[in-house]
Motif scaffolding. Structure first.
Motif, PDB file in Angstrom:
ATOM      1  N   UNK A 212     -31.211   8.932   6.742  1.00 23.40           N
ATOM      2  CA  UNK A 212     -29.919   8.789   6.066  1.00 23.40           C
ATOM      3  C   UNK A 212     -30.107   9.182   4.599  1.00 23.40           C
ATOM      4  N   UNK A 213     -29.136   9.896   4.006  1.00 19.60           N
ATOM      5  CA  UNK A 213     -29.251  10.255   2.583  1.00 19.60           C
ATOM      6  C   UNK A 213     -28.896   9.054   1.703  1.00 19.60           C
ATOM      7  N   UNK A 214     -29.740   8.809   0.714  1.00 20.75           N
ATOM      8  CA  UNK A 214     -29.475   7.701  -0.208  1.00 20.75           C
ATOM      9  C   UNK A 214     -30.106   8.038  -1.554  1.00 20.75           C
ATOM     10  N   UNK A 215     -29.259   8.042  -2.604  1.00 22.44           N
ATOM     11  CA  UNK A 215     -29.727   8.364  -3.960  1.00 22.44           C
ATOM     12  C   UNK A 215     -30.432   9.716  -4.005  1.00 22.44           C
ATOM     13  N   UNK A 216     -29.797  10.699  -3.353  1.00 23.58           N
ATOM     14  CA  UNK A 216     -30.305  12.073  -3.330  1.00 23.58           C
ATOM     15  C   UNK A 216     -31.675  12.179  -2.676  1.00 23.58           C
ATOM     16  N   UNK A 218     -33.853  11.354   1.270  1.00 24.47           N
ATOM     17  CA  UNK A 218     -33.741  10.977   2.669  1.00 24.47           C
ATOM     18  C   UNK A 218     -34.563   9.718   2.912  1.00 24.47           C
ATOM     19  N   UNK A 219     -33.929   8.722   3.556  1.00 22.27           N
ATOM     20  CA  UNK A 219     -34.617   7.498   3.916  1.00 22.27           C
ATOM     21  C   UNK A 219     -34.459   7.247   5.410  1.00 22.27           C
ATOM     22  N   UNK A 220     -35.342   6.413   5.945  1.00 21.39           N
ATOM     23  CA  UNK A 220     -35.331   6.132   7.379  1.00 21.39           C
ATOM     24  C   UNK A 220     -34.043   5.440   7.792  1.00 21.39           C
ATOM     25  N   UNK A 221     -33.455   5.899   8.885  1.00 23.20           N
ATOM     26  CA  UNK A 221     -32.283   5.239   9.426  1.00 23.20           C
ATOM     27  C   UNK A 221     -32.660   3.905  10.046  1.00 23.20           C
ATOM     28  N   UNK A 274     -32.176  25.091   5.658  1.00 21.66           N
ATOM     29  CA  UNK A 274     -32.041  24.865   4.220  1.00 21.66           C
ATOM     30  C   UNK A 274     -31.139  23.680   3.914  1.00 21.66           C
ATOM     31  N   UNK A 275     -30.205  23.398   4.813  1.00 16.73           N
ATOM     32  CA  UNK A 275     -29.329  22.244   4.614  1.00 16.73           C
ATOM     33  C   UNK A 275     -30.120  20.936   4.590  1.00 16.73           C
ATOM     34  N   UNK A 276     -31.266  20.923   5.235  1.00 16.80           N
ATOM     35  CA  UNK A 276     -32.120  19.735   5.203  1.00 16.80           C
ATOM     36  C   UNK A 276     -32.797  19.567   3.846  1.00 16.80           C
ATOM     37  N   UNK A 277     -33.065  20.694   3.174  1.00 14.73           N
ATOM     38  CA  UNK A 277     -33.759  20.657   1.885  1.00 14.73           C
ATOM     39  C   UNK A 277     -32.790  20.575   0.715  1.00 14.73           C
ATOM     40  N   UNK A 278     -31.634  21.241   0.857  1.00 13.78           N
ATOM     41  CA  UNK A 278     -30.605  21.261  -0.188  1.00 13.78           C
ATOM     42  C   UNK A 278     -29.263  20.962   0.481  1.00 13.78           C
ATOM     43  N   UNK A 279     -28.969  19.696   0.711  1.00 11.59           N
ATOM     44  CA  UNK A 279     -27.804  19.313   1.525  1.00 11.59           C
ATOM     45  C   UNK A 279     -26.486  19.917   1.025  1.00 11.59           C
ATOM     46  N   UNK A 280     -25.845  20.650   1.941  1.00 11.00           N
ATOM     47  CA  UNK A 280     -24.530  21.228   1.657  1.00 11.00           C
ATOM     48  C   UNK A 280     -23.476  20.678   2.607  1.00 11.00           C
ATOM     49  N   UNK A 348     -45.624  11.110   6.971  1.00 13.18           N
ATOM     50  CA  UNK A 348     -45.886  12.342   7.708  1.00 13.18           C
ATOM     51  C   UNK A 348     -44.591  12.950   8.245  1.00 13.18           C
ATOM     52  N   UNK A 349     -43.681  12.103   8.752  1.00  7.82           N
ATOM     53  CA  UNK A 349     -42.436  12.647   9.292  1.00  7.82           C
ATOM     54  C   UNK A 349     -41.553  13.200   8.186  1.00  7.82           C
ATOM     55  N   UNK A 350     -41.355  12.415   7.133  1.00  6.18           N
ATOM     56  CA  UNK A 350     -40.405  12.819   6.093  1.00  6.18           C
ATOM     57  C   UNK A 350     -40.902  14.008   5.271  1.00  6.18           C
ATOM     58  N   UNK A 351     -42.208  14.062   5.007  1.00  2.99           N
ATOM     59  CA  UNK A 351     -42.731  15.130   4.145  1.00  2.99           C
ATOM     60  C   UNK A 351     -43.220  16.336   4.941  1.00  2.99           C
ATOM     61  N   UNK A 352     -43.928  16.078   6.018  1.00  8.36           N
ATOM     62  CA  UNK A 352     -44.516  17.181   6.772  1.00  8.36           C
ATOM     63  C   UNK A 352     -43.572  17.714   7.853  1.00  8.36           C
ATOM     64  N   UNK A 353     -43.167  16.837   8.744  1.00  5.98           N
ATOM     65  CA  UNK A 353     -42.317  17.288   9.848  1.00  5.98           C
ATOM     66  C   UNK A 353     -40.939  17.709   9.340  1.00  5.98           C
ATOM     67  N   UNK A 354     -40.298  16.846   8.543  1.00  8.03           N
ATOM     68  CA  UNK A 354     -38.923  17.134   8.103  1.00  8.03           C
ATOM     69  C   UNK A 354     -38.893  18.190   7.006  1.00  8.03           C
ATOM     70  N   UNK A 355     -39.523  17.934   5.864  1.00  2.00           N
ATOM     71  CA  UNK A 355     -39.425  18.861   4.729  1.00  2.00           C
ATOM     72  C   UNK A 355     -40.199  20.159   4.965  1.00  2.00           C
ATOM     73  N   UNK A 356     -41.500  20.027   5.256  1.00  2.00           N
ATOM     74  CA  UNK A 356     -42.310  21.234   5.474  1.00  2.00           C
ATOM     75  C   UNK A 356     -41.851  21.971   6.723  1.00  2.00           C
TER      76      UNK A 356
END
Length: 381
Positions: A212-216, A218-221, A274-280, A348-356
């Motif tokens: 979930x997006x919070x304070x710009x 991504x945090x765990x739902x 890219x929407x995952x990295x720069x939410x539009x 690992x999920x938020x930085x590697x799997x999700x972002x990377x």
């Protein structure tokens, strides 16, 4: 088990970047299209084989300039026929059919130029037909042969040949509409599993479903139900959209140039990642899924056009293919969602799997876009 999943998913993304970007037309792997029509004790055949595959297998580019001319292909007609027909065996009534090569032509498919090899096969007791297919398996184990078989009653059977299923038997008198429906369900499942751009588009939309997006950031739902509902909206929107355009294109109400479609599919993957990295499109990923699902439907339709749709069971074939696509899609979701939800709180999920992972997907799709839009090969296969 969770660590193993992370490693496996990261390995998949790295493999995608290295393998998929290296394919000049990354939407489709190596396929050939074999059409057999039974006429009494004769089988009339048409075999569409990609020139790029034949060039790799037997060498068509005689001057080595990286381009194939009509003269180069025509000079190799005898070699093409000998090579291909030595890797196709037809048998009926316990006896081998005698195959005689015919004329050859050129045709354009969605992924490039193909030679069209015509041939006839004299058979006996043609109530059953055994087809043994081994084209390119020795040099490309990922190659598949797509068969369309028309019996004397005009009923159509379809099949996929691979190294693990290179020999198949067909009882022509038993061909019915239920079998046709089942065949096209299998084709739909297979296509979504090898449609790498479709898979990466879907993954791009699924990756943030457990966050979930919070304070710009991504945090765990906190709710699996909320994550599952988000996935349901995305998958439903994608399904409705591609079903609309798949049907319209398959019924030939709308036709778009394949280069435009494949390029637009690559754009959809880039934007979704890219929407995952720069939410539009925050909170509106289902809208993205629907909008670009319309384009992906044209991509699915190109496969059906290559397979051919049976006129006697047109709606059943369309329904079966669509159902197969959904089964393949839901299989991916069923595996991905529970594991990603379990891992959502980890670094690992938020930085590697999700972002990377999102960045890797966008990079791969960018290579696809340039290659498809400008008909280039940026990375050698």
């Amino acid at each position: 088990m969770l660590k193993a999943f992370v490693r496996s998913l990261l390995a998949f993304l790295c493999l995608a970047a290295s393998l998929y970007a290296g394919n000049a037309c990354a939407h489709k792997p190596s396929d050939s299209y074999l059409s057999l029509t039974v006429d009494n004790n004769t089988v009339h055949g048409q075999w569409d084989i990609a020139l790029r595959d034949l060039d790799f297998a037997i060498g068509l580019d005689s001057d080595g300039n990286g381009e194939l001319s009509w003269e180069e292909v025509r000079s190799k007609h005898a070699d093409i026929a000998a090579y291909a027909l030595s890797r196709l065996k037809l048998q009926s009534g316990g006896h081998a059919c005698d195959i005689t090569p015919g004329k050859q032509m050129l045709d354009d498919h969605t992924d490039g130029a193909y030679t069209v090899l015509m041939f006839d096969a004299a058979c006996v007791d043609i109530s059953t037909l055994t087809v043994e297919y081994s084209l390119l398996f020795d040099v490309d184990p990922q190659h598949k042969g797509l068969l369309k078989l028309v019996n004397q009653q005009g009923m159509v059977s379809t099949a996929i040949f691979s190294p693990d299923s290179s020999r198949q038997e067909f009882r022509l008198a038993d061909t019915d509409k239920l079998q046709q429906f089942t065949d096209y369900v299998k084709h739909g499942v297979w296509h979504i599993w090898i449609g790498f751009d479709h898979i990466l588009f879907l993954l791009s939309l699924l990756l943030p479903a457990v966050l979930v997006p919070r304070n710009q950031q991504w945090e765990a739902g906190t709710s699996f139900k909320a994550s599952a509902l988000e996935v349901l909206k995305i998958v439903t929107a994608f399904t409705l959209a591609h079903s609309i355009t798949l049907t319209l294109a398959a019924l030939q109400y709308i036709a778009l140039p394949s280069r435009w479609v494949e390029s637009a599919i690559a754009v959809s993957v880039i934007l979704a990642a890219l929407n995952n990295l720069f939410p539009l499109f925050q909170g509106k990923r289902w809208v993205v899924a629907f909008a670009f699902g319309l384009i992906h439907g044209f991509g699915f339709a190109s496969v059906l056009s290559d397979l051919g749709l049976p006129h006697s069971a047109l709606l059943l074939a369309l329904l079966g293919f669509n159902l197969g696509v959904e089964i393949g899609q839901l299989t991916i979701v069923a595996v991905f969602l529970p594991l990603s939800f379990a891992l959502r709180k980890t670094w690992a999920y938020r930085r590697l799997v999700f972002s990377a992972g999102s960045a890797a997907i966008a990079l791969v799709a960018a290579v696809w876009l340039v290659e498809r839009a400008f008909n280039l090969r940026l990375i050698s296969a």
